[in-house]
Design a protein around this motif. Structure first.
Motif, PDB file in Angstrom:
ATOM      1  N   LEU A  14      -2.915   2.193   2.497  1.00 45.47           N
ATOM      2  CA  LEU A  14      -3.676   2.527   1.872  1.00 45.47           C
ATOM      3  C   LEU A  14      -4.345   3.088   2.495  1.00 45.47           C
ATOM      4  O   LEU A  14      -4.603   3.580   3.662  1.00 45.47           O
ATOM      5  N   ILE A  15      -4.433   4.473   1.390  1.00 42.78           N
ATOM      6  CA  ILE A  15      -6.405   5.090   2.141  1.00 42.78           C
ATOM      7  C   ILE A  15      -7.187   5.067   1.275  1.00 42.78           C
ATOM      8  O   ILE A  15      -6.858   6.081  -0.015  1.00 42.78           O
ATOM      9  N   GLY A  16      -8.278   4.773   1.639  1.00 47.88           N
ATOM     10  CA  GLY A  16      -9.075   4.199   0.594  1.00 47.88           C
ATOM     11  C   GLY A  16     -10.192   5.325   0.392  1.00 47.88           C
ATOM     12  O   GLY A  16     -10.118   6.656   1.044  1.00 47.88           O
ATOM     13  N   ASN A  29       7.523   1.837   2.727  1.00 51.72           N
ATOM     14  CA  ASN A  29       7.361   1.239   1.838  1.00 51.72           C
ATOM     15  C   ASN A  29       5.863   1.767   1.194  1.00 51.72           C
ATOM     16  O   ASN A  29       5.723   3.092   1.173  1.00 51.72           O
ATOM     17  N   GLY A  30       5.269   0.783   0.168  1.00 52.11           N
ATOM     18  CA  GLY A  30       4.461   1.779  -0.693  1.00 52.11           C
ATOM     19  C   GLY A  30       3.489   3.089   0.098  1.00 52.11           C
ATOM     20  O   GLY A  30       3.031   1.824   0.541  1.00 52.11           O
ATOM     21  N   ILE A  31       2.806   3.398  -1.619  1.00 52.77           N
ATOM     22  CA  ILE A  31       1.368   3.548  -0.434  1.00 52.77           C
ATOM     23  C   ILE A  31       0.524   4.305  -1.577  1.00 52.77           C
ATOM     24  O   ILE A  31       1.252   4.560  -2.795  1.00 52.77           O
ATOM     25  N   ARG A  32      -0.458   3.548  -1.526  1.00 54.63           N
ATOM     26  CA  ARG A  32      -1.480   3.839  -2.042  1.00 54.63           C
ATOM     27  C   ARG A  32      -2.996   5.104  -1.813  1.00 54.63           C
ATOM     28  O   ARG A  32      -2.937   4.932  -0.889  1.00 54.63           O
ATOM     29  N   ILE A  33      -3.008   6.084  -2.899  1.00 59.15           N
ATOM     30  CA  ILE A  33      -3.974   6.664  -2.611  1.00 59.15           C
ATOM     31  C   ILE A  33      -4.661   6.805  -3.329  1.00 59.15           C
ATOM     32  O   ILE A  33      -5.803   6.569  -4.454  1.00 59.15           O
ATOM     33  N   GLU A  34      -6.219   6.137  -2.673  1.00 58.03           N
ATOM     34  CA  GLU A  34      -7.778   6.200  -3.783  1.00 58.03           C
ATOM     35  C   GLU A  34      -9.196   7.571  -2.524  1.00 58.03           C
ATOM     36  O   GLU A  34      -9.605   7.520  -2.850  1.00 58.03           O
ATOM     37  N   GLY A  35      -8.630   7.686  -1.711  1.00 61.49           N
ATOM     38  CA  GLY A  35      -9.522   8.912  -0.892  1.00 61.49           C
ATOM     39  C   GLY A  35      -9.079  10.161  -1.547  1.00 61.49           C
ATOM     40  O   GLY A  35      -8.120  10.731  -2.225  1.00 61.49           O
ATOM     41  N   GLU A  36      -8.509  11.067  -0.073  1.00 62.34           N
ATOM     42  CA  GLU A  36      -8.157  12.071  -0.608  1.00 62.34           C
ATOM     43  C   GLU A  36      -6.702  12.500   0.315  1.00 62.34           C
ATOM     44  O   GLU A  36      -7.909  11.937   2.366  1.00 62.34           O
ATOM     45  N   GLY A  45       9.337   3.933  -1.441  1.00 62.01           N
ATOM     46  CA  GLY A  45       8.824   2.995  -1.881  1.00 62.01           C
ATOM     47  C   GLY A  45       7.847   3.489  -3.139  1.00 62.01           C
ATOM     48  O   GLY A  45       8.124   4.755  -3.191  1.00 62.01           O
ATOM     49  N   ASP A  46       7.217   2.745  -3.733  1.00 66.49           N
ATOM     50  CA  ASP A  46       6.484   3.768  -4.944  1.00 66.49           C
ATOM     51  C   ASP A  46       5.257   4.478  -4.535  1.00 66.49           C
ATOM     52  O   ASP A  46       4.817   3.839  -3.446  1.00 66.49           O
ATOM     53  N   VAL A  47       4.464   5.371  -5.308  1.00 67.42           N
ATOM     54  CA  VAL A  47       3.555   5.685  -4.391  1.00 67.42           C
ATOM     55  C   VAL A  47       2.639   5.707  -5.961  1.00 67.42           C
ATOM     56  O   VAL A  47       3.595   6.055  -6.833  1.00 67.42           O
ATOM     57  N   ILE A  48       1.285   5.210  -5.469  1.00 66.35           N
ATOM     58  CA  ILE A  48       0.525   5.575  -6.821  1.00 66.35           C
ATOM     59  C   ILE A  48      -0.847   5.984  -6.382  1.00 66.35           C
ATOM     60  O   ILE A  48      -1.536   5.930  -5.365  1.00 66.35           O
ATOM     61  N   VAL A  49      -1.269   7.371  -6.487  1.00 63.71           N
ATOM     62  CA  VAL A  49      -2.720   8.013  -6.700  1.00 63.71           C
ATOM     63  C   VAL A  49      -3.491   7.122  -7.994  1.00 63.71           C
ATOM     64  O   VAL A  49      -3.696   7.539  -8.932  1.00 63.71           O
ATOM     65  N   GLY A  50      -5.015   6.590  -7.109  1.00 65.72           N
ATOM     66  CA  GLY A  50      -5.806   5.654  -8.244  1.00 65.72           C
ATOM     67  C   GLY A  50      -6.623   6.593  -8.642  1.00 65.72           C
ATOM     68  O   GLY A  50      -6.518   8.200  -7.889  1.00 65.72           O
ATOM     69  N   GLU A  51      -7.590   6.412  -9.317  1.00 66.49           N
ATOM     70  CA  GLU A  51      -8.447   7.051 -10.337  1.00 66.49           C
ATOM     71  C   GLU A  51      -9.403   8.666  -9.427  1.00 66.49           C
ATOM     72  O   GLU A  51      -9.559   8.699  -9.880  1.00 66.49           O
ATOM     73  N   CYS A  52      -9.680   7.653  -8.536  1.00 67.46           N
ATOM     74  CA  CYS A  52     -10.623   8.248  -7.479  1.00 67.46           C
ATOM     75  C   CYS A  52      -9.665   9.150  -6.135  1.00 67.46           C
ATOM     76  O   CYS A  52      -9.829  10.347  -5.944  1.00 67.46           O
ATOM     77  N   GLY A  53      -8.202   9.151  -6.552  1.00 72.15           N
ATOM     78  CA  GLY A  53      -7.573   9.715  -5.715  1.00 72.15           C
ATOM     79  C   GLY A  53      -8.020  11.411  -6.399  1.00 72.15           C
ATOM     80  O   GLY A  53      -6.863  11.678  -6.868  1.00 72.15           O
ATOM     81  N   ILE A  54      -6.883  11.871  -4.634  1.00 69.50           N
ATOM     82  CA  ILE A  54      -6.789  13.310  -4.485  1.00 69.50           C
ATOM     83  C   ILE A  54      -5.461  13.162  -3.656  1.00 69.50           C
ATOM     84  O   ILE A  54      -6.320  13.428  -2.786  1.00 69.50           O
ATOM     85  N   ALA A  55      -4.840  14.499  -4.837  1.00 67.08           N
ATOM     86  CA  ALA A  55      -3.570  14.470  -3.411  1.00 67.08           C
ATOM     87  C   ALA A  55      -3.153  16.087  -3.045  1.00 67.08           C
ATOM     88  O   ALA A  55      -2.473  16.449  -4.284  1.00 67.08           O
TER      89      ALA A  55
END
Length: 148
Positions: A14-16, A29-36, A45-55
């Motif tokens: 998790l990148i918060g 494994n999975g990665i979730r990006i909520e930060g930048e 695995g799976d990657v999720i870029v959350g609503e607040c995330g910027i990649a």
């Protein structure tokens, strides 16, 4: 009597929100990006870029869900999903792609299926296979002729 230990899919990285990270990220494994995040991502695995995330990165993953913003080229072995709040600016190579109403995509897309095993028989050696192949070719030619 002896039981095998349970295997988990592993911990998700998790990148918060409020976090800025630069570099190359490689994960089993999975990665979730909520930060930048800025840099390349290679994930089995799976990657999720959350609503607040910027990649701002090239992403290679099994499945990718974009609810935030992604700037970069994408290679997905499975499904790319761009949600209603998601924005993607870059080129895509994917097996399946889903863009929900409101989602934004700007770039070029190429879709590929996994390679199908080829028949060991040559079409000419089996009359039925040859007829089926001829029928498919004729149907394709007819469609092309009708399309003009």
């Amino acid at each position: 009597m002896f039981k095998e230990p349970k295997r988990s899919d592993g911990t998700e990285t998790l990148i918060g929100q409020g976090t800025h990270v630069e570099g190359k990220l490689i994960s089993e494994n999975g990665i979730r990006i909520e930060g930048e995040y800025r840099g390349d991502i290679e994930c089995k695995g799976d990657v999720i870029v959350g609503e607040c995330g910027i990649a701002r990165s090239g992403i290679t993953a099994r499945d990718l869900t974009i609810a935030g913003k992604v700037f970069g080229d994408i290679v997905v072995k499975g499904r790319l999903t761009i949600t209603a709040s998601g924005q993607l600016f870059g080129n895509v190579l994917a097996h399946t792609m889903l863009i929900q109403d409101g989602g934004m995509y700007n770039g070029n897309c190429r879709m590929e299926r996994s390679a199908e095993p080829k028949s060991r028989l040559h079409p000419d050696s089996d009359p039925m296979l040859h007829q089926q192949q001829q029928a498919k070719e004729n149907a394709a030619k007819e469609k092309a002729r009708q399309a003009g």
